[in-house]
Scaffold this motif. Structure first.
Motif, short mmCIF file in Angstrom:
data_model
loop_
_atom_site.label_atom_id
_atom_site.label_comp_id
_atom_site.label_asym_id
_atom_site.label_seq_id
_atom_site.Cartn_x
_atom_site.Cartn_y
_atom_site.Cartn_z
N LYS A 33 47.70 -64.77 2.88
CA LYS A 33 48.78 -64.92 3.85
C LYS A 33 48.19 -64.92 5.25
CE LYS A 33 53.08 -62.81 5.49
NZ LYS A 33 54.01 -61.64 5.37
N LEU A 34 48.46 -65.96 6.01
CA LEU A 34 47.97 -66.09 7.37
C LEU A 34 49.14 -65.96 8.33
CD1 LEU A 34 45.62 -67.32 5.68
CD2 LEU A 34 45.14 -68.80 7.61
N VAL A 35 49.03 -65.04 9.27
CA VAL A 35 50.09 -64.76 10.23
C VAL A 35 49.56 -65.05 11.63
CG1 VAL A 35 51.70 -63.04 11.11
CG2 VAL A 35 50.98 -62.94 8.72
N LEU A 36 50.27 -65.89 12.38
CA LEU A 36 49.90 -66.20 13.77
C LEU A 36 50.55 -65.18 14.69
CD1 LEU A 36 48.58 -68.06 15.86
CD2 LEU A 36 50.64 -69.49 15.77
N VAL A 41 44.94 -64.74 14.43
CA VAL A 41 45.39 -65.05 13.08
C VAL A 41 45.06 -63.84 12.20
CG1 VAL A 41 45.15 -66.56 11.09
CG2 VAL A 41 45.04 -67.52 13.40
N ARG A 42 46.11 -63.22 11.66
CA ARG A 42 45.92 -62.09 10.74
C ARG A 42 45.84 -62.63 9.32
NH1 ARG A 42 50.26 -59.44 11.81
NH2 ARG A 42 51.44 -59.63 9.85
N ILE A 43 44.75 -62.32 8.63
CA ILE A 43 44.49 -62.84 7.29
C ILE A 43 44.63 -61.70 6.29
CG2 ILE A 43 42.82 -64.05 5.83
CD1 ILE A 43 41.54 -65.09 8.43
N GLU A 44 45.59 -61.83 5.38
CA GLU A 44 45.88 -60.79 4.41
C GLU A 44 45.64 -61.34 3.00
OE1 GLU A 44 49.91 -59.77 5.13
OE2 GLU A 44 49.54 -58.88 7.11
N THR A 45 44.73 -60.72 2.27
CA THR A 45 44.47 -61.07 0.87
C THR A 45 44.62 -59.83 0.01
OG1 THR A 45 42.09 -60.73 1.24
CG2 THR A 45 42.93 -62.99 1.43
N GLU A 46 45.04 -60.02 -1.22
CA GLU A 46 45.29 -58.89 -2.11
C GLU A 46 43.99 -58.16 -2.41
OE1 GLU A 46 47.35 -57.98 -6.48
OE2 GLU A 46 47.24 -60.03 -5.67
#
Length: 560
Positions: free
Chosen positions: A144-147, A183-188
């Motif tokens: 999930k990439l959050v700007l 850019v916040r990068i969220e991976t499980e």
């Protein structure tokens, strides 16, 4: 063993003499002599194996550091190598240029994902920041990439994965200046990490505009209304008859009553209807030449443009040709309404050069310009964008014309444009800046507050000459700290990322550039003057044994 070849020759001569003494046919004797010759040649080869196999001369580079190449291999080894193999995902272009002049052999790429990242690095207030990230090789676990905007608020989010290999996000800057979006990068199973998106937000410019039209129309009325509402000082002249004009001025623009095409007039941008060309006098056409050299000149091209106007465009190195396309979809539909298609005219660019400014929808150009410092010449190839306003797409209408004006006036001002050699400048790596405005005296790159180290004053990097490029004279810099840097006396800003920034982006760039450099380096392989490997002795011994058995089988009857 210089005596061994002599022994083999004597043995062959003796066997040949014995064959000739037998009373057989000439053809049979010749066959026996040839077989004996091959046998004795193999005996000789057992002691001096011939070098017939290609040498295994590829040098193996174990690390991706350029310094390791010269440390691991001597210059003689590198020069004699058939190719220099680089394992992993390769190197960036600057690192590849620093390698010795030898063929490159890309290694096997890793399964890690690579990203291609693009965003609008410079916008004007009122324009969106658009971010596009696409998967470029490898396998991508769902992420999930959050700007985030500079104040930590979420502007949008999207999922990137192997099944969904591309995402688009956007945000609307609120203040002018140099800003850092993230850019916040969220991976499980992994903590969130952040990557930086530097962006320069400029205040809206208010160029003075002259619009001269051949006749009234819906398109010209919509353009004039937008210029009035945007606060742009504008004068609109509409030709009602050969000697009758309607003049309008708004936003504090003083009216110019005569000699509208004089380059001394205060207009920054002159917009002309191509249908005016037959009405211009010889004096006005000469003024157009001066205007194109000192101002920004934009033509609203129409289907009714005369052949003389097409010749005028070709004389400036911007030839036009006929086009069969009638409409083209442009812009993104809103949530409620769909943006109407643009109606194209019957002309299009015949040849767009590298560096030209253009706005296209698919393969169809809707705008084309050649922009120079202090001057530009452009052409508009659509005529019904006014329908966007009537269809509820006033914002898209404003964005289209604002984008067009920004390209047309991109180099308006005192300074030439500056081009950055790399799309991802990183601390500790070379950055080359190129500009037509650079002189022989190297410019200086000053570090801003973010690039300071402790209480040290801002750094001032002196450029090293790097030859001439497509965008003019080039100079190289080696910034050691991340942050904003400014080119002295020009106001040009460039952001330098940290050494570990955007690893997926860097991986995709390394894969692409190693393939490009490998295909370009030194052309085809040169096999001449290369050392050859000798034939293995067991090959020779096995062949010799087979021939001896064959010879015995053929001659077994004579041995009884």
């Amino acid at each position: 063993m210089s005596w061994f070849p002599l022994i083999c020759l004597l043995g062959f001569a003796l066997s040949t003499l014995l064959v000739l003494r037998h009373g057989t046919s000439i053809l049979r004797r010749f066959g026996k002599i040839a077989l004996h010759g091959v046998i004795w040649l193999l005996v000789w080869s057992l002691f001096t194996p011939p070098a017939l196999l290609p040498a295994e001369s590829e040098a193996q580079l174990k690390a991706t550091s350029v310094a390791d190449v010269n440390h691991q291999f001597s210059s003689t080894q590198i020069q004699s190598a058939d190719a220099l193999q680089i394992p992993g995902d390769g190197l960036l272009r600057d690192g590849l240029r620093d390698l010795p002049p030898v063929r490159l052999q890309p290694g096997e790429t890793s399964p890690e994902p690579g990203w291609q990242v693009q965003w609008t690095r410079e916008v004007t207030l009122g324009e969106p920041l658009r971010l596009q990230i696409a998967l470029h090789g490898g396998q991508q676990l769902p992420a999930k990439l959050v700007l985030e905007d500079p104040f930590g608020s979420d502007a949008g989010s999207a999922l990137l994965s192997t099944e969904n290999p591309e995402l688009n996000l956007q945000a609307w800057p609120k203040l002018a200046g140099n800003w850092l979006y993230r850019v916040r990068i969220e991976t499980e199973g992994s903590p969130a990490r952040f990557e930086t998106l530097p962006i320069v937000v400029r205040d809206p410019q208010s160029p003075r505009v002259l619009v001269w039209l051949a006749r009234p129309g819906f398109e010209s009325a919509a353009l004039a209304r937008w210029l009035r509402q945007s606060g742009t000082p504008t004068q609109v002249v509409t030709q009602l008859a050969p000697e009758i004009q309607r003049r309008e001025t708004f936003n504090n623009q003083s009216p110019i009553k005569s000699n509208l095409l004089d380059s001394a007039n205060p207009f920054d941008l002159v917009i002309l209807d191509s249908r005016l060309w037959p009405q211009f006098t010889a004096t006005q056409r000469k003024q157009l030449e001066s205007l194109a050299a000192n101002k920004s000149l934009l033509w609203l091209v129409d289907d009714d443009s005369s052949p003389a106007f097409v010749s005028y465009a070709a004389s400036h190195g911007m030839p036009l040709e006929k086009s069969a396309a009638s409409t083209v979809a442009y812009g993104e539909p809103t949530t409620d309404t769909e943006t109407p298609a643009l109606q194209l005219i019957g002309l299009r660019p015949a040849q767009v050069r590298d560096g030209d400014a253009a706005i296209s929808a698919g393969e169809q150009a809707v705008y084309w310009a050649r922009v120079q410092p202090q001057s530009s010449l452009g052409f508009v190839f659509f005529r019904n964008s006014y329908r966007w306003q009537t269809a509820g797409n006033a914002r898209e209408f404003a964005q289209l014309w604002k984008q067009l004006f920004d390209r047309q006036l991109a180099l308006r001002g005192e300074h030439s444009g500056v081009a950055v050699s790399t799309e991802l400048p990183r601390a500790g790596e070379r950055i080359s800046l190129c500009s037509e405005g650079f002189a022989e005296n190297p410019p200086r790159l000053h570090g801003a507050a973010e690039a300071r180290s402790g209480s040290q004053p801002p750094v001032a990097l002196r450029g090293a000459p790097a030859g001439n490029g497509e965008h003019g004279r080039c100079y190289s810099f080696w910034p050691q700290q991340p942050g904003w840097y400014q080119l002295a006396e020009s106001g040009f800003n460039v952001y330098v990322h940290g050494k570990d920034a955007w690893p997926e982006w860097r991986m995709a760039s390394e894969r692409r550039e190693i393939q490009q450099m490998a295909s370009a380096r030194l052309g085809p392989r040169v096999e001449d003057n290369k050392a050859r490997a000798p034939l293995p002795r067991y090959w020779i011994a096995l062949t010799l044994l087979m021939l001896l058995v064959l010879h015995w089988w053929r001659e077994r009857g004579t041995l009884r």
